[in-house]
Write a protein that holds these residues in place. Structure first.
Motif, mmCIF file in Angstrom:
data_model
loop_
_atom_site.group_PDB
_atom_site.id
_atom_site.type_symbol
_atom_site.label_atom_id
_atom_site.label_comp_id
_atom_site.label_asym_id
_atom_site.label_seq_id
_atom_site.Cartn_x
_atom_site.Cartn_y
_atom_site.Cartn_z
ATOM 1 N N LEU A 20 -1.192 -8.871 -9.102
ATOM 2 C CA LEU A 20 0.264 -8.961 -8.976
ATOM 3 C C LEU A 20 0.767 -10.379 -9.239
ATOM 4 C CD1 LEU A 20 1.278 -6.602 -6.025
ATOM 5 C CD2 LEU A 20 0.961 -6.101 -8.447
ATOM 6 N N ASN A 79 -1.015 -2.637 -6.266
ATOM 7 C CA ASN A 79 0.089 -2.524 -5.307
ATOM 8 C C ASN A 79 -0.285 -1.579 -4.163
ATOM 9 O OD1 ASN A 79 2.813 -3.215 -4.610
ATOM 10 N ND2 ASN A 79 3.513 -1.234 -5.351
ATOM 11 N N TYR A 137 8.806 -8.526 -9.379
ATOM 12 C CA TYR A 137 8.325 -7.411 -8.546
ATOM 13 C C TYR A 137 9.472 -6.731 -7.809
ATOM 14 C CZ TYR A 137 5.687 -5.135 -4.730
ATOM 15 O OH TYR A 137 5.179 -4.238 -3.832
#
Length: 369
Positions: free
Chosen positions: A325, A235, A335
């Motif tokens: 992700l 991230n 998310y």
């Protein structure tokens, strides 16, 4: 002698800021020692840090007694104590500030966490704290809530340097950069010297892993467990890609050409929460040019003792970070839900620390009368 491991991180383009401040650290000379020996070039604070410092009862007795004599309440006393600490720390970092043309030598102080949803209140207190500290190398911390975005713009527009805190999502980070650039545009239109305005955007790392790892553990499949402790770094690396893209835009390049500074990414929450992980994970894996890493003392000590810095670990890692992700998303982990939850929890923790600090100082004021 400067530590070779912290020097290597600095040579990569990372500014090392300590995530801690106290009266004892200032008066003992330890803060200066960290500048001299382990390349510390800034300090960040938050309500939890000041609760730990003032709540310890060490170094603040005389100042609290003086505030009691003046008839100040707990909130006013906290402002007196914290701004004095920040001003004195700014003085210690004055040489670093001058040597880096204002990029480093910064000391951050946060607006009250209860103002996180109050745009006007945040703007007013940001200006109040800036005037109270009265040092060019201070930074005012403002949480990156939706309400905080407008406050960031207004504070920057007033010529005040800002540390934007509690950023978890890439989308919110894009909004923060826009808020900063808008503030710079407004400052320039008002005749403010934009070269003096600096900002960092504090992107939180370890808390993302803590939340996502708990969900991966609950899923429990081999595929899920294999993804543990990867999302936080992924991230943050994608946040660096956002930074590179945003400040290569025509809008940003024009402002920088007129004297503005790029808003640097700052890696926050870099203390490892899982003892099974390397204790320098969120330092060495996020080494990249034009970034700040704000470290708790334990992480700084670990870096100085055994951290292996091998140059830029972020640039060019974006495909793999996206894959991480996407794989987390494929496990059914949302998310947006995760990052929204982390923002709420972060604010709640700071409010709780602020309430504890108010109670501590209230008791100390009563005892001093």
């Amino acid at each position: 002698m400067t530590n070779e491991r912290t020097a290597a991180l600095s040579a990569t383009g990372v500014s090392i800021w300590l995530d801690d401040l106290s009266r004892t650290r200032i008066e003992s000379g330890q803060l200066q020692q960290l500048i001299d020996t382990v390349n510390v070039v800034g300090v960040t604070t938050n309500p939890t840090i000041f609760q730990n410092a003032i709540g310890s009862g060490i170094g603040y007795g005389d100042r609290i007694a003086e505030c009691a004599k003046r008839g100040l309440d707990a909130a006013q006393t906290i402002t007196e104590l914290t701004t004095a600490d920040v001003a004195d720390a700014c003085d210690i970092f004055a040489g670093v500030y001058a040597a880096t043309a204002g990029q480093d030598g910064r000391v951050s102080i946060e607006v009250e966490p209860g103002l996180a949803r109050d745009t006007a209140g945040t703007i007013a207190q940001a200006k109040e704290l800036w005037a109270k500290v009265d040092r060019e190398n201070a930074m005012i911390k403002i949480p990156a809530t939706v309400e905080g975005l407008e406050a960031i713009t207004a504070t920057i527009a007033a010529g005040i340097s800002v540390n934007v805190t509690l950023i978890f999502s890439l989308e919110r980070y894009r909004q923060v950069i826009n808020a900063y650039l808008t503030g710079i545009e407004q400052a320039r239109a008002a005749g403010v010297d934009i070269s003096k305005i600096h900002s960092v955007a504090s992107f939180f790392v370890s808390r993302v892993d803590t939340e996502i790892d708990a969900r991966l553990t609950a899923i429990g499949t081999p595929e899920a467990l294999e993804l543990k402790s990867q999302a936080g770094v992924a991230n943050a690396r994608l946040a660096y890609e956002v930074y590179e893209q945003s400040f290569a835009s025509e809008r940003a390049r024009m402002l920088i050409g007129l004297g503005a500074n790029a808003q640097r990414p700052l890696w926050a929450s870099t203390g490892v929460k899982d003892p099974a992980l390397p204790d320098t994970l969120y330092v060495t894996e996020l080494a990249a040019p034009n970034t700040v890493n704000t470290m708790p003392e334990a992480t700084l000590n670990a870096l100085a003792d055994h951290g292996e810095v091998d140059g830029d670990a972020v640039s060019g890692s974006y495909v793999e970070a996206n894959q991480v992700l996407n794989a987390v998303d494929a496990q059914g982990i949302d998310y947006v839900e995760v990052t929204e939850k982390l923002e709420l929890e972060g604010l709640s923790k700071f409010v709780a620390s602020w309430d504890d600090l108010l109670n501590t100082v209230t008791g100390a004021l009563q005892a001093a009368k």
